[in-house]
Design a protein around this motif. Structure first.
Motif, PDB file in Angstrom:
ATOM      1  N   ASP A 119      16.277   3.795   2.917  1.00 57.26           N
ATOM      2  CA  ASP A 119      15.562   2.756   3.648  1.00 57.26           C
ATOM      3  C   ASP A 119      14.456   2.156   2.775  1.00 57.26           C
ATOM      4  N   GLU A 120      13.198   2.293   3.168  1.00 59.08           N
ATOM      5  CA  GLU A 120      12.095   1.750   2.369  1.00 59.08           C
ATOM      6  C   GLU A 120      11.474   2.800   1.452  1.00 59.08           C
ATOM      7  N   TRP A 121      12.017   3.985   1.399  1.00 58.79           N
ATOM      8  CA  TRP A 121      11.444   5.085   0.629  1.00 58.79           C
ATOM      9  C   TRP A 121      12.260   5.365  -0.625  1.00 58.79           C
ATOM     10  N   ILE A 122      11.557   5.783  -1.681  1.00 60.84           N
ATOM     11  CA  ILE A 122      12.204   6.280  -2.893  1.00 60.84           C
ATOM     12  C   ILE A 122      11.959   7.785  -2.936  1.00 60.84           C
ATOM     13  N   GLU A 123      13.038   8.549  -3.086  1.00 62.14           N
ATOM     14  CA  GLU A 123      12.953  10.004  -3.159  1.00 62.14           C
ATOM     15  C   GLU A 123      13.163  10.429  -4.601  1.00 62.14           C
ATOM     16  N   LEU A 124      12.221  11.223  -5.134  1.00 58.88           N
ATOM     17  CA  LEU A 124      12.321  11.730  -6.506  1.00 58.88           C
ATOM     18  C   LEU A 124      12.328  13.244  -6.482  1.00 58.88           C
ATOM     19  N   GLN A 125      13.123  13.828  -7.349  1.00 54.21           N
ATOM     20  CA  GLN A 125      13.209  15.286  -7.422  1.00 54.21           C
ATOM     21  C   GLN A 125      11.996  15.829  -8.165  1.00 54.21           C
ATOM     22  N   GLY A 126      11.376  16.828  -7.588  1.00 54.60           N
ATOM     23  CA  GLY A 126      10.241  17.484  -8.229  1.00 54.60           C
ATOM     24  C   GLY A 126       8.916  16.990  -7.680  1.00 54.60           C
ATOM     25  N   ASP A 127       7.843  17.665  -8.102  1.00 58.79           N
ATOM     26  CA  ASP A 127       6.489  17.290  -7.712  1.00 58.79           C
ATOM     27  C   ASP A 127       5.909  16.422  -8.825  1.00 58.79           C
ATOM     28  N   VAL A 128       6.113  15.112  -8.735  1.00 60.36           N
ATOM     29  CA  VAL A 128       5.762  14.188  -9.819  1.00 60.36           C
ATOM     30  C   VAL A 128       4.773  13.116  -9.364  1.00 60.36           C
ATOM     31  N   LYS A 129       3.953  13.440  -8.389  1.00 61.12           N
ATOM     32  CA  LYS A 129       3.048  12.460  -7.789  1.00 61.12           C
ATOM     33  C   LYS A 129       2.107  11.823  -8.802  1.00 61.12           C
TER      34      LYS A 129
ATOM     35  N   GLN B  23       0.878  -1.165   0.000  1.00 59.23           N
ATOM     36  CA  GLN B  23       0.000   0.000   0.000  1.00 59.23           C
ATOM     37  C   GLN B  23       0.920   1.220   0.000  1.00 59.23           C
ATOM     38  N   LEU B  24       1.286   1.677  -1.182  1.00 56.40           N
ATOM     39  CA  LEU B  24       2.254   2.773  -1.301  1.00 56.40           C
ATOM     40  C   LEU B  24       1.621   4.108  -0.934  1.00 56.40           C
ATOM     41  N   VAL B  25       2.432   4.964  -0.344  1.00 57.14           N
ATOM     42  CA  VAL B  25       1.977   6.266   0.136  1.00 57.14           C
ATOM     43  C   VAL B  25       2.914   7.340  -0.416  1.00 57.14           C
ATOM     44  N   PHE B  26       2.350   8.512  -0.740  1.00 57.86           N
ATOM     45  CA  PHE B  26       3.129   9.651  -1.207  1.00 57.86           C
ATOM     46  C   PHE B  26       3.246  10.677  -0.100  1.00 57.86           C
ATOM     47  N   THR B  27       4.402  11.320  -0.031  1.00 59.09           N
ATOM     48  CA  THR B  27       4.548  12.523   0.778  1.00 59.09           C
ATOM     49  C   THR B  27       5.321  13.535  -0.050  1.00 59.09           C
ATOM     50  N   PHE B  28       5.082  14.785   0.236  1.00 63.66           N
ATOM     51  CA  PHE B  28       5.716  15.870  -0.503  1.00 63.66           C
ATOM     52  C   PHE B  28       6.430  16.766   0.482  1.00 63.66           C
ATOM     53  N   GLU B  29       7.679  17.091   0.191  1.00 56.42           N
ATOM     54  CA  GLU B  29       8.467  17.968   1.055  1.00 56.42           C
ATOM     55  C   GLU B  29       9.182  19.006   0.217  1.00 56.42           C
TER      56      GLU B  29
ATOM     57  N   VAL C 150       3.961   9.501 -11.334  1.00 57.31           N
ATOM     58  CA  VAL C 150       4.451   8.271 -10.697  1.00 57.31           C
ATOM     59  C   VAL C 150       3.302   7.300 -10.486  1.00 57.31           C
ATOM     60  N   LYS C 151       2.165   7.832 -10.056  1.00 58.28           N
ATOM     61  CA  LYS C 151       1.004   6.986  -9.796  1.00 58.28           C
ATOM     62  C   LYS C 151       0.565   6.278 -11.075  1.00 58.28           C
ATOM     63  N   GLU C 152       0.526   6.995 -12.196  1.00 62.44           N
ATOM     64  CA  GLU C 152       0.154   6.393 -13.484  1.00 62.44           C
ATOM     65  C   GLU C 152       1.126   5.280 -13.874  1.00 62.44           C
ATOM     66  N   ILE C 153       2.403   5.562 -13.785  1.00 60.54           N
ATOM     67  CA  ILE C 153       3.426   4.600 -14.199  1.00 60.54           C
ATOM     68  C   ILE C 153       3.356   3.330 -13.363  1.00 60.54           C
TER      69      ILE C 153
ATOM     70  N   LYS D  42      11.580   7.201 -16.962  1.00 64.37           N
ATOM     71  CA  LYS D  42      10.290   7.658 -17.510  1.00 64.37           C
ATOM     72  C   LYS D  42      10.008   9.123 -17.171  1.00 64.37           C
ATOM     73  N   LEU D  43      10.455   9.570 -15.999  1.00 60.98           N
ATOM     74  CA  LEU D  43      10.144  10.929 -15.553  1.00 60.98           C
ATOM     75  C   LEU D  43      11.240  11.936 -15.866  1.00 60.98           C
ATOM     76  N   ALA D  44      12.402  11.462 -16.263  1.00 60.94           N
ATOM     77  CA  ALA D  44      13.545  12.326 -16.556  1.00 60.94           C
ATOM     78  C   ALA D  44      13.872  13.217 -15.355  1.00 60.94           C
ATOM     79  N   CYS D  45      14.012  12.583 -14.193  1.00 59.61           N
ATOM     80  CA  CYS D  45      14.363  13.325 -12.977  1.00 59.61           C
ATOM     81  C   CYS D  45      15.349  12.497 -12.173  1.00 59.61           C
ATOM     82  N   GLY D  46      15.935  13.109 -11.164  1.00 56.54           N
ATOM     83  CA  GLY D  46      16.865  12.417 -10.295  1.00 56.54           C
ATOM     84  C   GLY D  46      16.131  11.774  -9.140  1.00 56.54           C
ATOM     85  N   GLY D  47      16.800  10.852  -8.482  1.00 55.08           N
ATOM     86  CA  GLY D  47      16.183  10.204  -7.340  1.00 55.08           C
ATOM     87  C   GLY D  47      17.172   9.333  -6.594  1.00 55.08           C
TER      88      GLY D  47
END
Length: 106
Positions: A81-91, A36-42, A94-97, A72-77
């Motif tokens: 731990d158990e989280w993947i961090e991606l640069q930018g607001d790409v929620k 059950q994946l969850v998004f957070t934005f910082e 990411v959900k579609e992919i 696919k998103l052409a961004c860094g990341g």
């Protein structure tokens, strides 16, 4: 009169083991459809960062997912731990992919 000073050194039970700080606790490995994946934005130093998380997978599989998303998103990341961090607001992207790949979200 008994005069005692200092530590009591009687007995031969001394714990001298070192803890291995690099060793991580074992994770429960789950299949895609159980996550059950969850998004957070910082914002870090004024830059947007999207956190996608709680992947309970083998490290190699996390790297493959990160590689797919970065391509696919052409961004860094990165993986923390158990989280993947991606640069930018790409929620939304990411959900579609990941839905096309068979992942579930809360």
């Amino acid at each position: 009169m008994i005069f005692e000073m200092g530590a009591n050194l009687q007995g031969d039970n001394f714990d001298t083991k070192k803890e291995d700080k690099k060793k991580k606790p074992k994770q429960n490995i789950e299949p895609k459809n159980k996550h059950q994946l969850v998004f957070t934005f910082e914002k870090r130093k004024g830059k947007p960062v999207t956190l996608l998380g709680r992947f309970y997978l083998v490290e190699n599989e996390k790297k493959q997912i990160l590689k797919l998303l970065k391509k696919k998103l052409a961004c860094g990341g990165s993986i923390k731990d158990e989280w993947i961090e991606l640069q930018g607001d790409v929620k939304t992207k990411v959900k579609e992919i990941l839905e096309n790949e068979g992942w579930k979200f809360k």
